[in-house]
Design a protein around this motif. Structure first.
Motif, PDB file in Angstrom:
ATOM      1  N   GLU A 155       0.832  -1.205   0.000  1.00 21.83           N
ATOM      2  CA  GLU A 155       0.000   0.000   0.000  1.00 21.83           C
ATOM      3  C   GLU A 155       0.869   1.258   0.000  1.00 21.83           C
ATOM      4  N   ALA A 156       1.970   1.238   0.756  1.00 25.06           N
ATOM      5  CA  ALA A 156       2.885   2.386   0.770  1.00 25.06           C
ATOM      6  C   ALA A 156       3.532   2.554  -0.599  1.00 25.06           C
ATOM      7  N   MET A 157       3.902   1.421  -1.240  1.00 21.51           N
ATOM      8  CA  MET A 157       4.518   1.472  -2.561  1.00 21.51           C
ATOM      9  C   MET A 157       3.514   2.029  -3.584  1.00 21.51           C
ATOM     10  N   MET A 158       2.273   1.602  -3.500  1.00 20.69           N
ATOM     11  CA  MET A 158       1.247   2.095  -4.434  1.00 20.69           C
ATOM     12  C   MET A 158       0.984   3.586  -4.219  1.00 20.69           C
ATOM     13  N   GLY A 188       1.508   6.452  -6.928  1.00 23.42           N
ATOM     14  CA  GLY A 188       0.439   7.399  -7.257  1.00 23.42           C
ATOM     15  C   GLY A 188       0.938   8.835  -7.268  1.00 23.42           C
ATOM     16  N   ARG A 189       1.762   9.184  -6.275  1.00 22.43           N
ATOM     17  CA  ARG A 189       2.339  10.539  -6.242  1.00 22.43           C
ATOM     18  C   ARG A 189       3.261  10.767  -7.438  1.00 22.43           C
ATOM     19  N   TYR A 190       4.035   9.735  -7.788  1.00 19.36           N
ATOM     20  CA  TYR A 190       4.916   9.828  -8.953  1.00 19.36           C
ATOM     21  C   TYR A 190       4.101  10.035 -10.231  1.00 19.36           C
ATOM     22  N   ALA A 207       2.968  13.523 -10.504  1.00 16.71           N
ATOM     23  CA  ALA A 207       4.048  14.414 -10.952  1.00 16.71           C
ATOM     24  C   ALA A 207       4.248  14.305 -12.466  1.00 16.71           C
ATOM     25  N   LEU A 208       4.152  13.073 -13.000  1.00 21.56           N
ATOM     26  CA  LEU A 208       4.251  12.889 -14.457  1.00 21.56           C
ATOM     27  C   LEU A 208       3.125  13.628 -15.178  1.00 21.56           C
ATOM     28  N   ARG A 209       1.902  13.537 -14.634  1.00 23.39           N
ATOM     29  CA  ARG A 209       0.758  14.249 -15.232  1.00 23.39           C
ATOM     30  C   ARG A 209       0.983  15.756 -15.178  1.00 23.39           C
ATOM     31  N   ASP A 210       1.415  16.244 -13.990  1.00 22.57           N
ATOM     32  CA  ASP A 210       1.644  17.681 -13.833  1.00 22.57           C
ATOM     33  C   ASP A 210       2.698  18.195 -14.806  1.00 22.57           C
ATOM     34  N   ALA A 211       3.682  17.348 -15.122  1.00 24.63           N
ATOM     35  CA  ALA A 211       4.741  17.730 -16.070  1.00 24.63           C
ATOM     36  C   ALA A 211       4.277  17.622 -17.520  1.00 24.63           C
ATOM     37  N   GLY A 212       3.116  17.013 -17.742  1.00 26.29           N
ATOM     38  CA  GLY A 212       2.571  16.905 -19.092  1.00 26.29           C
ATOM     39  C   GLY A 212       3.170  15.790 -19.933  1.00 26.29           C
ATOM     40  N   ARG A 256      13.735   9.119 -11.130  1.00 24.91           N
ATOM     41  CA  ARG A 256      12.947   9.651 -10.005  1.00 24.91           C
ATOM     42  C   ARG A 256      11.882   8.657  -9.522  1.00 24.91           C
ATOM     43  N   CYS A 257      11.669   7.608 -10.272  1.00 24.10           N
ATOM     44  CA  CYS A 257      10.602   6.645  -9.966  1.00 24.10           C
ATOM     45  C   CYS A 257      10.879   5.921  -8.650  1.00 24.10           C
ATOM     46  N   PRO A 258       9.850   5.761  -7.809  1.00 25.60           N
ATOM     47  CA  PRO A 258      10.045   4.898  -6.645  1.00 25.60           C
ATOM     48  C   PRO A 258      10.293   3.472  -7.132  1.00 25.60           C
ATOM     49  N   ASN A 259      11.030   2.699  -6.364  1.00 23.28           N
ATOM     50  CA  ASN A 259      11.272   1.307  -6.768  1.00 23.28           C
ATOM     51  C   ASN A 259       9.914   0.621  -6.944  1.00 23.28           C
ATOM     52  N   PRO A 260       9.620   0.103  -8.151  1.00 26.76           N
ATOM     53  CA  PRO A 260       8.303  -0.482  -8.399  1.00 26.76           C
ATOM     54  C   PRO A 260       8.122  -1.883  -7.825  1.00 26.76           C
ATOM     55  N   MET A 261       9.168  -2.441  -7.221  1.00 18.51           N
ATOM     56  CA  MET A 261       9.104  -3.799  -6.679  1.00 18.51           C
ATOM     57  C   MET A 261       9.642  -3.797  -5.249  1.00 18.51           C
ATOM     58  N   PRO A 262       9.297  -4.831  -4.483  1.00 21.56           N
ATOM     59  CA  PRO A 262       9.809  -4.903  -3.112  1.00 21.56           C
ATOM     60  C   PRO A 262      11.335  -5.035  -3.031  1.00 21.56           C
ATOM     61  N   GLY A 263      11.951  -5.659  -4.005  1.00 26.73           N
ATOM     62  CA  GLY A 263      13.409  -5.841  -4.000  1.00 26.73           C
ATOM     63  C   GLY A 263      14.036  -5.187  -5.207  1.00 26.73           C
TER      64      GLY A 263
END
Length: 119
Positions: A24-27, A31-33, A36-41, A99-106
């Motif tokens: 849930e924290a990763m998701m 979502g915030r990332y 930011a992508l949307r805001d940057a267009g 800038r992407c958060p790690n999309p996987m647990p490892g």
């Protein structure tokens, strides 16, 4: 320039999505990332894929076709999700991917591939 940003699968992603406080924290971070992508267009679309056990492959050999059921071997060669971005150039895509958060647990990888521009 349009690029497809591929989130490579891992053993964890191939095991399937199980809700947990960590996931849930990763998701939420993802979502915030995406915001930011949307805001940057540059955000065009994104989605995640179910494990390869839910998939099929169609093998072609001349006129013959055969269906291969998942799961498929070598998770690091599979795709777990993707984005499509509209960026100025590959350097901008790389900067955003870093800038992407790690999309996987490892450990994980993201691959960026430009689309052909057939004009």
């Amino acid at each position: 320039m349009r690029v497809m940003v591929l989130v490579k699968a891992t053993r964890d992603s191939e095991a399937g999505f199980a809700p947990s406080p960590e996931s849930e924290a990763m998701m939420a971070a993802m979502g915030r990332y995406n915001d930011a992508l949307r805001d940057a267009g540059i955000f065009v679309m994104a989605d995640g894929l179910q494990p390869s056990s839910a998939g099929k492959r169609i093998a072609f050999d001349g006129e013959a076709r055969s269906v291969i059921d998942g799961p498929f071997d070598h998770p690091n060669e599979l795709v777990a999700g993707f984005w499509i971005w509209e960026v100025r150039d590959m350097a901008e895509a790389v900067a955003w991917a870093k800038r992407c958060p790690n999309p996987m647990p490892g450990p994980s990888e993201i691959e960026i591939r430009p689309f052909y521009d057939f004009g």
